[in-house]
Design a protein around this motif. Structure first.
Motif, short mmCIF file in Angstrom:
data_model
loop_
_atom_site.label_atom_id
_atom_site.label_comp_id
_atom_site.label_asym_id
_atom_site.label_seq_id
_atom_site.Cartn_x
_atom_site.Cartn_y
_atom_site.Cartn_z
N LYS A 107 0.83 -1.21 0.00
CA LYS A 107 0.00 0.00 0.00
C LYS A 107 0.86 1.26 0.00
N TYR A 108 1.95 1.22 0.76
CA TYR A 108 2.84 2.40 0.78
C TYR A 108 3.44 2.62 -0.60
N ASP A 109 3.93 1.56 -1.24
CA ASP A 109 4.56 1.70 -2.55
C ASP A 109 3.55 2.18 -3.60
N ALA A 113 1.06 4.12 -3.04
CA ALA A 113 0.81 5.55 -2.78
C ALA A 113 2.03 6.41 -3.10
N HIS A 114 3.20 5.80 -3.20
CA HIS A 114 4.44 6.54 -3.48
C HIS A 114 5.20 5.83 -4.60
N PRO A 115 4.64 5.79 -5.80
CA PRO A 115 5.26 5.04 -6.90
C PRO A 115 6.67 5.51 -7.27
N ASP A 116 6.96 6.77 -7.03
CA ASP A 116 8.29 7.30 -7.36
C ASP A 116 9.29 7.16 -6.21
N ALA A 117 8.82 6.73 -5.05
CA ALA A 117 9.71 6.58 -3.89
C ALA A 117 9.26 5.39 -3.03
N PRO A 118 9.36 4.17 -3.56
CA PRO A 118 8.95 2.99 -2.78
C PRO A 118 9.89 2.76 -1.61
N LEU A 119 9.44 1.96 -0.67
CA LEU A 119 10.27 1.64 0.49
C LEU A 119 11.48 0.82 0.03
N THR A 171 14.08 -2.95 -3.54
CA THR A 171 12.99 -2.43 -2.72
C THR A 171 12.70 -3.46 -1.63
#
Length: 268
Positions: free
Chosen positions: A223-225, A227-233, A260
């Motif tokens: 879910k985080y990735d 929401a942040h496609p340009d800055a994944p965990l 990642t």
């Protein structure tokens, strides 16, 4: 005929050698040694506020148990690249292999880290004495380091479950995500009933919990990735993978590309 005589002579020789070997008491108490459970140990001092933080080192017996306590002598290896001073930055407790035991633990007390110092280390060595002979050089020493950053769990039963259910590798960023998802208590969770009985700081979590936790971690990262496609965990640059959970810190493989976190998570 000569062939039969030759065979009989060979059998006689083997029988004689076998008898001689059997007469040697390889595992006598006098031949016992002790070794460190791991060649390197890392401790996290993150959030520590007490003057001294209690940690411990584990030693294993090589040889026979005894019906009396046996002292284990340890010393700081003076020619090592140590940054910590004994009785100033750390203290070592009394090390004893208790009667009837195969494992011994020694208290390792770490002083609150000086301001501006991010990490410290020391190398310890087992010294032969009247109870234990000299052991194998590689396992007679341990490199102990501590830091205010996240480090791989020093308790093997905790790290084993992280390895089995979450990821085959470790990085500080990955550790941070685990804390965000589960809280600091994740560093005390294990599915080992025996370990929980022996160590009151551990918390038992049965296998069903680990499967649910695995799904929870994967869902959080996914879910985080999204929401942040340009800055994944991402894993931090200290990321390395291990073949087994018993591989000591620093002995793993460093990939050419930092992956990642989602790429490395286990999903059953």
């Amino acid at each position: 005929m000569k062939r039969h005589i030759y065979i009989l002579m060979m059998l006689s020789t083997l029988f004689t050698i076998s008898c001689k070997v059997d007469d040697i008491d390889t595992y006598s108490i006098e031949n016992s040694a002790v070794v460190f459970q791991a060649g390197s140990v890392q401790f996290s001092m993150k959030g520590a506020t007490d003057e001294f933080t209690e940690k411990s080192l584990t030693l294993n017996l090589v040889g026979r148990i005894a019906d009396y306590d046996r002292r284990i002598d340890l010393r700081v290896l003076s020619d090592a690249d140590n940054t910590a001073k004994q009785d100033v930055d750390f203290k070592i407790g009394e090390a004893v292999m208790k009667a009837g035991e195969y494992v011994a633990t020694v208290d390792f007390l770490i002083h609150q880290m000086p301001e501006g110092v991010e990490n410290q280390n020391v190398t310890l060595e087992i010294v032969p004495n009247e109870y234990f002979r000299k052991g194998y050089p590689k396992t007679s020493k341990v490199y102990v380091s501590w830091s205010e950053e996240y480090v791989r769990p020093s308790k093997e039963v905790v790290w084993k479950d992280w390895f089995d259910f979450f990821c085959r590798g470790y990085s500080k960023n990955y550790h941070k995500i685990l804390i965000e998802v589960f809280g600091d208590v994740i560093e005390t969770y294990t599915r080992s009933v025996v370990s929980v009985r022996e160590d009151e700081t551990l918390t038992l979590k049965l296998i069903d919990w680990w499967y649910v936790a695995q799904d929870k971690l994967v869902d959080y990262v996914r879910k985080y990735d999204a929401a942040h496609p340009d800055a994944p965990l991402m894993h931090s640059d200290d990321y390395e993978t291990y073949t087994t959970y018993k591989d000591p810190v620093g002995s793993g493989n460093r990939p050419e590309r930092i992956p990642t976190i989602y790429e490395t998570l286990l999903q059953y």
